[in-house]
Write a protein that holds these residues in place. Structure first.
Motif, PDB file in Angstrom:
ATOM      1  N   GLY A 179       0.974  -1.344   0.526  1.00 29.72           N
ATOM      2  CA  GLY A 179       0.023  -0.334  -0.338  1.00 29.72           C
ATOM      3  C   GLY A 179       0.856   1.371   0.216  1.00 29.72           C
ATOM      4  N   PRO A 180       1.383   0.730   1.026  1.00 30.99           N
ATOM      5  CA  PRO A 180       2.408   2.750   1.435  1.00 30.99           C
ATOM      6  C   PRO A 180       3.505   2.914  -0.151  1.00 30.99           C
ATOM      7  N   ASN A 186       2.083   6.941  -6.756  1.00 29.39           N
ATOM      8  CA  ASN A 186       1.299   7.550  -7.478  1.00 29.39           C
ATOM      9  C   ASN A 186       1.650   9.029  -7.081  1.00 29.39           C
ATOM     10  N   GLY A 187       2.138   9.456  -6.078  1.00 24.32           N
ATOM     11  CA  GLY A 187       2.305  11.060  -5.696  1.00 24.32           C
ATOM     12  C   GLY A 187       1.594  11.061  -4.248  1.00 24.32           C
ATOM     13  N   TYR A 199      -6.824   6.245  -5.530  1.00 20.64           N
ATOM     14  CA  TYR A 199      -5.150   6.593  -6.189  1.00 20.64           C
ATOM     15  C   TYR A 199      -4.364   5.819  -6.799  1.00 20.64           C
ATOM     16  N   ALA A 200      -4.752   3.881  -6.847  1.00 21.77           N
ATOM     17  CA  ALA A 200      -4.392   3.321  -7.624  1.00 21.77           C
ATOM     18  C   ALA A 200      -4.944   2.603  -8.255  1.00 21.77           C
ATOM     19  N   ILE A 201      -5.005   3.464  -9.585  1.00 23.84           N
ATOM     20  CA  ILE A 201      -5.447   3.303 -10.762  1.00 23.84           C
ATOM     21  C   ILE A 201      -4.820   2.075 -11.446  1.00 23.84           C
ATOM     22  N   SER A 202      -3.401   2.312 -11.312  1.00 22.74           N
ATOM     23  CA  SER A 202      -3.140   1.249 -12.470  1.00 22.74           C
ATOM     24  C   SER A 202      -2.523  -0.037 -11.974  1.00 22.74           C
ATOM     25  N   GLU A 203      -2.440  -0.195 -10.886  1.00 19.88           N
ATOM     26  CA  GLU A 203      -2.423  -1.070  -9.895  1.00 19.88           C
ATOM     27  C   GLU A 203      -3.234  -1.911  -9.225  1.00 19.88           C
ATOM     28  N   ILE A 204      -4.444  -1.115  -8.936  1.00 22.43           N
ATOM     29  CA  ILE A 204      -5.970  -2.198  -8.376  1.00 22.43           C
ATOM     30  C   ILE A 204      -6.278  -3.251  -9.046  1.00 22.43           C
TER      31      ILE A 204
END
Length: 263
Positions: A179-180, A186-187, A199-204
């Protein structure tokens, strides 16, 4: 979304605390500070006080909390390593409030600048002007030194059929490592798994693959996905010492457990 229940509590807290000369201010962190509150938000409030009364205040944390509203239940935060916090449920309309008690001196070392709701004699504003917040970031070497030991531990739980323990173990790794690191990529600040869905759209999808069901096959693949995601997030640097042998041994052991089981 600032609800009436939030507004009423804050108004009452400011009124009550301002009558206590030991208290020097009331601050708000969390979603109130970032202006992202919604109907499900709790209140993260910080009660700043004169350090001359530290023992007295710490002994009276629950009593002070009781004075701010109808306290249905409240307890101190030793279980999360933060005895300065009182975790509260107020009523009759349910409202979760975390009250953190800090001295003026303790406020000088902080991870953010909480919103000042009320202060006495500009004391807190003066601290903000003289000092700067610093949010802790994960230590890449700390993670690398532990990660492959955690992989081996998970493999032993998998082989023994302790899948609830295994699931909890992967939950810990997701909160402490994945998570961190995803949030940083993702800034965002590394706040565990908070708002990863946002925030983690590409890694979801990769993150979803690290969540197992109570089943051998699912647990194995979730740990393999955890390993793959960590390796993709692990930032190479001249100072990071990779535990290559530990990585190879732990993964080989995991695959051996999987191959030797009647799954």
């Amino acid at each position: 979304m600032f609800l009436p229940v939030h507004e009423r509590f804050i108004h009452q807290a400011k009124e009550k605390l301002s009558q206590d000369q030991r208290v020097r201010g009331l601050l708000a962190g969390g979603s109130m500070m970032t202006n992202t509150m919604d109907e499900y938000s709790d209140l993260d409030l910080i009660i700043v006080y004169n350090s001359a009364y530290q023992d007295q205040i710490m002994n009276q944390r629950i009593t002070i909390a009781e004075g701010l509203g109808k306290l249905l239940s409240g307890f101190t935060g030793e279980h999360i390593g933060e005895p300065r916090v009182v975790i509260c449920l107020y009523g009759p309309e349910p409202l979760h409030v975390d009250l953190k008690f800090v001295t003026l001196e303790e406020l000088e070392i902080r991870i953010e600048n909480p919103l000042i709701l009320w202060e006495r004699a500009q004391e807190i504003s003066s601290i903000y002007e003289k000092t700067s917040p610093s949010h802790p970031y994960p230590d890449a070497q700390w993670i690398e030194d532990r990660f492959w030991v955690w992989v081996h531990y998970g493999a032993t739980k998998l082989g023994r059929g302790e899948w609830f323990e295994f699931i909890d173990h992967l939950t810990f790794i997701r909160g402490a490592v994945l998570g961190p690191l995803v949030l940083i990529k993702n800034g965002q600040l590394p706040r565990g798994v908070r708002k990863l869905e946002q925030y983690a759209i590409s890694e979801i999808e990769e993150l979803k693959n690290t969540v197992p069901s109570h089943h051998f096959e699912s647990c194995y693949h979730a740990l393999k996905s955890t390993i793959d995601l960590y390796k993709s997030l692990r930032q190479q640097s001249d100072t990071l010492v990779l535990k290559d042998e530990a990585e190879q041994v732990s993964i080989a052991y995991l695959d051996k457990v999987y191959a030797s089981s009647d799954h």
